[in-house]
Design a protein around this motif. Structure first.
Motif, PDB file in Angstrom:
ATOM      1  N   ILE A 141      -5.463  -9.999  -3.396  1.00  0.00           N
ATOM      2  CA  ILE A 141      -4.808 -10.798  -4.430  1.00  0.00           C
ATOM      3  C   ILE A 141      -5.646 -10.769  -5.706  1.00  0.00           C
ATOM      4  O   ILE A 141      -5.125 -10.597  -6.818  1.00  0.00           O
ATOM      5  CB  ILE A 141      -4.595 -12.252  -3.953  1.00  0.00           C
ATOM      6  CG1 ILE A 141      -3.586 -12.307  -2.790  1.00  0.00           C
ATOM      7  CG2 ILE A 141      -4.125 -13.139  -5.113  1.00  0.00           C
ATOM      8  CD1 ILE A 141      -2.160 -12.044  -3.191  1.00  0.00           C
ATOM      9  N   ASP A 142      -6.952 -10.926  -5.568  1.00  0.00           N
ATOM     10  CA  ASP A 142      -7.837 -10.877  -6.738  1.00  0.00           C
ATOM     11  C   ASP A 142      -7.838  -9.495  -7.372  1.00  0.00           C
ATOM     12  O   ASP A 142      -7.903  -9.364  -8.594  1.00  0.00           O
ATOM     13  CB  ASP A 142      -9.261 -11.265  -6.341  1.00  0.00           C
ATOM     14  CG  ASP A 142      -9.396 -12.736  -5.993  1.00  0.00           C
ATOM     15  OD1 ASP A 142      -8.557 -13.527  -6.468  1.00  0.00           O
ATOM     16  OD2 ASP A 142     -10.332 -13.089  -5.252  1.00  0.00           O
ATOM     17  N   VAL A 143      -7.754  -8.448  -6.544  1.00  0.00           N
ATOM     18  CA  VAL A 143      -7.727  -7.085  -7.078  1.00  0.00           C
ATOM     19  C   VAL A 143      -6.451  -6.864  -7.876  1.00  0.00           C
ATOM     20  O   VAL A 143      -6.488  -6.375  -9.018  1.00  0.00           O
ATOM     21  CB  VAL A 143      -7.837  -6.051  -5.945  1.00  0.00           C
ATOM     22  CG1 VAL A 143      -7.583  -4.635  -6.474  1.00  0.00           C
ATOM     23  CG2 VAL A 143      -9.217  -6.112  -5.286  1.00  0.00           C
ATOM     24  N   MET A 144      -5.302  -7.221  -7.328  1.00  0.00           N
ATOM     25  CA  MET A 144      -4.030  -6.900  -7.986  1.00  0.00           C
ATOM     26  C   MET A 144      -3.860  -7.650  -9.306  1.00  0.00           C
ATOM     27  O   MET A 144      -3.202  -7.142 -10.222  1.00  0.00           O
ATOM     28  CB  MET A 144      -2.846  -7.185  -7.055  1.00  0.00           C
ATOM     29  CG  MET A 144      -2.578  -8.652  -6.772  1.00  0.00           C
ATOM     30  SD  MET A 144      -1.170  -8.898  -5.660  1.00  0.00           S
ATOM     31  CE  MET A 144       0.220  -8.547  -6.749  1.00  0.00           C
ATOM     32  N   GLU A 186       3.968  -2.610  -3.108  1.00  0.00           N
ATOM     33  CA  GLU A 186       3.462  -3.466  -2.034  1.00  0.00           C
ATOM     34  C   GLU A 186       2.029  -3.862  -2.378  1.00  0.00           C
ATOM     35  O   GLU A 186       1.298  -3.092  -2.999  1.00  0.00           O
ATOM     36  CB  GLU A 186       3.547  -2.769  -0.674  1.00  0.00           C
ATOM     37  CG  GLU A 186       2.799  -1.458  -0.542  1.00  0.00           C
ATOM     38  CD  GLU A 186       1.334  -1.629  -0.209  1.00  0.00           C
ATOM     39  OE1 GLU A 186       0.932  -2.746   0.161  1.00  0.00           O
ATOM     40  OE2 GLU A 186       0.586  -0.646  -0.318  1.00  0.00           O
ATOM     41  N   PHE A 187       1.635  -5.065  -1.959  1.00  0.00           N
ATOM     42  CA  PHE A 187       0.312  -5.569  -2.305  1.00  0.00           C
ATOM     43  C   PHE A 187      -0.524  -5.876  -1.074  1.00  0.00           C
ATOM     44  O   PHE A 187      -1.562  -6.525  -1.164  1.00  0.00           O
ATOM     45  CB  PHE A 187       0.421  -6.822  -3.183  1.00  0.00           C
ATOM     46  CG  PHE A 187       1.180  -7.971  -2.574  1.00  0.00           C
ATOM     47  CD1 PHE A 187       0.518  -8.980  -1.884  1.00  0.00           C
ATOM     48  CD2 PHE A 187       2.561  -8.067  -2.698  1.00  0.00           C
ATOM     49  CE1 PHE A 187       1.207 -10.047  -1.321  1.00  0.00           C
ATOM     50  CE2 PHE A 187       3.263  -9.126  -2.148  1.00  0.00           C
ATOM     51  CZ  PHE A 187       2.585 -10.126  -1.462  1.00  0.00           C
ATOM     52  N   TYR A 188      -0.118  -5.383   0.093  1.00  0.00           N
ATOM     53  CA  TYR A 188      -0.843  -5.686   1.324  1.00  0.00           C
ATOM     54  C   TYR A 188      -1.895  -4.640   1.677  1.00  0.00           C
ATOM     55  O   TYR A 188      -2.734  -4.888   2.536  1.00  0.00           O
ATOM     56  CB  TYR A 188       0.145  -5.861   2.479  1.00  0.00           C
ATOM     57  CG  TYR A 188       0.382  -7.313   2.826  1.00  0.00           C
ATOM     58  CD1 TYR A 188       0.730  -8.240   1.839  1.00  0.00           C
ATOM     59  CD2 TYR A 188       0.259  -7.772   4.126  1.00  0.00           C
ATOM     60  CE1 TYR A 188       0.930  -9.571   2.153  1.00  0.00           C
ATOM     61  CE2 TYR A 188       0.467  -9.105   4.454  1.00  0.00           C
ATOM     62  CZ  TYR A 188       0.801 -10.004   3.461  1.00  0.00           C
ATOM     63  OH  TYR A 188       0.995 -11.320   3.779  1.00  0.00           O
ATOM     64  N   SER A 189      -1.853  -3.472   1.078  1.00  0.00           N
ATOM     65  CA  SER A 189      -2.862  -2.450   1.349  1.00  0.00           C
ATOM     66  C   SER A 189      -3.864  -2.395   0.204  1.00  0.00           C
ATOM     67  O   SER A 189      -3.593  -2.868  -0.907  1.00  0.00           O
ATOM     68  CB  SER A 189      -2.207  -1.077   1.528  1.00  0.00           C
ATOM     69  OG  SER A 189      -1.727  -0.589   0.286  1.00  0.00           O
ATOM     70  N   ARG A 237      -3.280  -0.269  -7.173  1.00  0.00           N
ATOM     71  CA  ARG A 237      -2.239   0.275  -8.064  1.00  0.00           C
ATOM     72  C   ARG A 237      -1.660  -0.824  -8.943  1.00  0.00           C
ATOM     73  O   ARG A 237      -1.432  -0.629 -10.147  1.00  0.00           O
ATOM     74  CB  ARG A 237      -1.145   0.923  -7.217  1.00  0.00           C
ATOM     75  CG  ARG A 237      -0.118   1.724  -8.008  1.00  0.00           C
ATOM     76  CD  ARG A 237       0.920   2.347  -7.090  1.00  0.00           C
ATOM     77  NE  ARG A 237       0.294   3.170  -6.058  1.00  0.00           N
ATOM     78  CZ  ARG A 237       0.293   2.888  -4.764  1.00  0.00           C
ATOM     79  NH1 ARG A 237       0.878   1.771  -4.330  1.00  0.00           N
ATOM     80  NH2 ARG A 237      -0.293   3.685  -3.906  1.00  0.00           N
ATOM     81  N   LEU A 238      -1.428  -1.990  -8.355  1.00  0.00           N
ATOM     82  CA  LEU A 238      -0.862  -3.103  -9.128  1.00  0.00           C
ATOM     83  C   LEU A 238      -1.840  -3.611 -10.180  1.00  0.00           C
ATOM     84  O   LEU A 238      -1.420  -4.148 -11.212  1.00  0.00           O
ATOM     85  CB  LEU A 238      -0.462  -4.236  -8.183  1.00  0.00           C
ATOM     86  CG  LEU A 238       0.894  -4.028  -7.511  1.00  0.00           C
ATOM     87  CD1 LEU A 238       1.046  -4.910  -6.289  1.00  0.00           C
ATOM     88  CD2 LEU A 238       2.017  -4.283  -8.503  1.00  0.00           C
ATOM     89  N   LEU A 270       7.299  -7.163  -5.855  1.00  0.00           N
ATOM     90  CA  LEU A 270       6.026  -7.225  -5.139  1.00  0.00           C
ATOM     91  C   LEU A 270       6.350  -7.493  -3.683  1.00  0.00           C
ATOM     92  O   LEU A 270       6.775  -8.596  -3.324  1.00  0.00           O
ATOM     93  CB  LEU A 270       5.143  -8.337  -5.712  1.00  0.00           C
ATOM     94  CG  LEU A 270       4.889  -8.274  -7.231  1.00  0.00           C
ATOM     95  CD1 LEU A 270       4.112  -9.498  -7.688  1.00  0.00           C
ATOM     96  CD2 LEU A 270       4.140  -6.990  -7.589  1.00  0.00           C
ATOM     97  N   GLY A 271       6.165  -6.481  -2.841  1.00  0.00           N
ATOM     98  CA  GLY A 271       6.679  -6.571  -1.490  1.00  0.00           C
ATOM     99  C   GLY A 271       5.639  -6.596  -0.392  1.00  0.00           C
ATOM    100  O   GLY A 271       4.527  -6.103  -0.536  1.00  0.00           O
TER     101      GLY A 271
END
Length: 374
Positions: free
Chosen positions: A47-50, A122-125, A131-132, A240-241
């Motif tokens: 979450i902090d990265v995205m 997607e934001f789980y990997s 990328r986000l 955002l999936g």
């Protein structure tokens, strides 16, 4: 005589199990961990990265820093698992064990949701969050969907954290009024295990103007359009999936799965094969797919292996863990959950607070020290 323990996967469960065995057996341990990655990342760091608060490189913990007596961690890709023989083949060789523990987590089935790769994010990997980090600054307005594409999925509060942090991110950029946020979830509650936490989240969504659509799943994406399982069509400028989850293909190919997940005996985590265990996200426990529940499973498996080696009591799986939720404004809430030690689920809720952030930081630091001496 030493008995070899082979651990597949160096996530929460694998790292904790190896640490426990090393502490009990020291140099007499004969434990090999196999993982194809070269570093560990706490899932909540994504979450902090995205949202640009940190970088992926900054949150990586290299496995080269993991050094415990009696433990060897190798970077190899697992190509086959023979559970009956307790034999594992990798791209570099074959390993045999007296005890086999499969802790490979869950993978993401992007193809299960047509259009997700082409039209969404997607934001789980690690790769998806990274990328986000580049995409988010260029988003200038329009409808945003935080959408779940299948159940079960890892870290039940993760999508809520994304929606809440997104609200603050857009507010800080001065474009929140130009954005609608919709959270689509297959669940009846954003946090089923804790009614108090669920109420806190629902109230905060309402306060922040985040629309919550419950008991609905995103099944298809078209250009600028998300289609739900009831036929509802939602336009979006940014999707955002959370992808549909499944065990790694090598686990599926091993024949250990049933109804999509690895079947285990819940109190012991043992599969239908003697001395073969499955812990973590790919195991069909019915409990939240979360790192702390993998840790409690590792404690049970460690006690079982040690009892078979040297006698002693076996600790049954307690089903205990903690779910931590970032509210995106410096406050953190968490719920301490106990599923199996009593007659019913026990949940102790801690409302969002700055003190909760201190608790989360302590959680992080404890594991960095315990596993990586960091």
């Amino acid at each position: 005589m030493k008995s070899r323990v082979l651990i597949l996967g160096a996530g929460f469960g694998g790292m904790e199990l190896a640490t426990l065995l090393s502490r009990s057996l020291g140099d007499d341990a004969d434990v090999i961990i196999i993982d194809q990655r070269d570093s560990f990342v706490f899932g909540y760091s994504r979450i902090d990265v995205m949202f640009g608060k940190t970088t992926l490189d900054a949150v990586r913990l290299p496995y080269a820093s993991f050094a415990k007596p009696g433990i060897r961690l190798v970077k190899e890709t697992i190509t086959a698992i023979d559970a009956e023989a307790k034999r594992v083949t990798t791209n570099r060789g074959t390993y045999e064990a007296d005890f086999l523990v499969i802790a490979l987590g869950a993978d993401y089935d992007m193809a299960a949701t047509p259009g997700l790769s082409e039209h969404g994010n997607e934001f789980y990997s690690d790769a998806g969050a990274d990328r986000l980090r580049d995409i988010m600054p260029d988003f200038s307005g329009g409808p945003v969907i935080v959408g779940i594409c299948g159940f079960p999925y890892k870290c039940p509060p993760g999508p809520s954290e994304c929606a809440l942090t997104l609200h603050h991110y857009l507010t800080e950029r001065g474009i929140r009024d130009a954005c609608d946020i919709t959270f689509v979830s297959p669940l009846s509650s954003p946090m089923p295990a804790s009614a108090e936490m669920a109420n806190e989240l629902v109230n905060t969504f309402e306060e922040y103007g985040i629309r919550l659509l419950r008991q609905k799943t995103v099944v298809r994406l078209e250009p600028g359009l998300a289609v739900l399982d009831d036929g509802t069509e939602l336009p979006f400028g940014l999707f955002l999936g959370v992808p549909k989850h499944q065990p790694p293909q090598v686990v599926i190919d091993s024949g250990l799965t049933e109804d999509g997940w690895v079947t285990i005996d819940l109190p012991t985590l043992e599969t239908r094969f003697a001395d073969v265990y499955a812990i973590g996200d790919m195991a069909a426990t019915g409990l939240p797919k979360s790192g702390t529940f993998a840790e409690s499973a590792a404690q049970s498996v460690s006690s079982s292996i040690l009892a078979k080696l040297a006698g002693g009591d076996v600790q049954r799986n307690t089903g205990q863990g903690t779910c931590i939720v970032e509210f995106g404004d410096g406050r953190v809430s968490y719920a301490e959950l106990d599923f199996l030690t009593g007659p019913k689920l026990e949940a102790v809720f801690h409302p969002p607070s700055v003190a909760g952030k201190t608790f989360k930081n302590g959680f992080d630091e404890t594991r960095r020290t315990r596993w990586f001496n960091a």
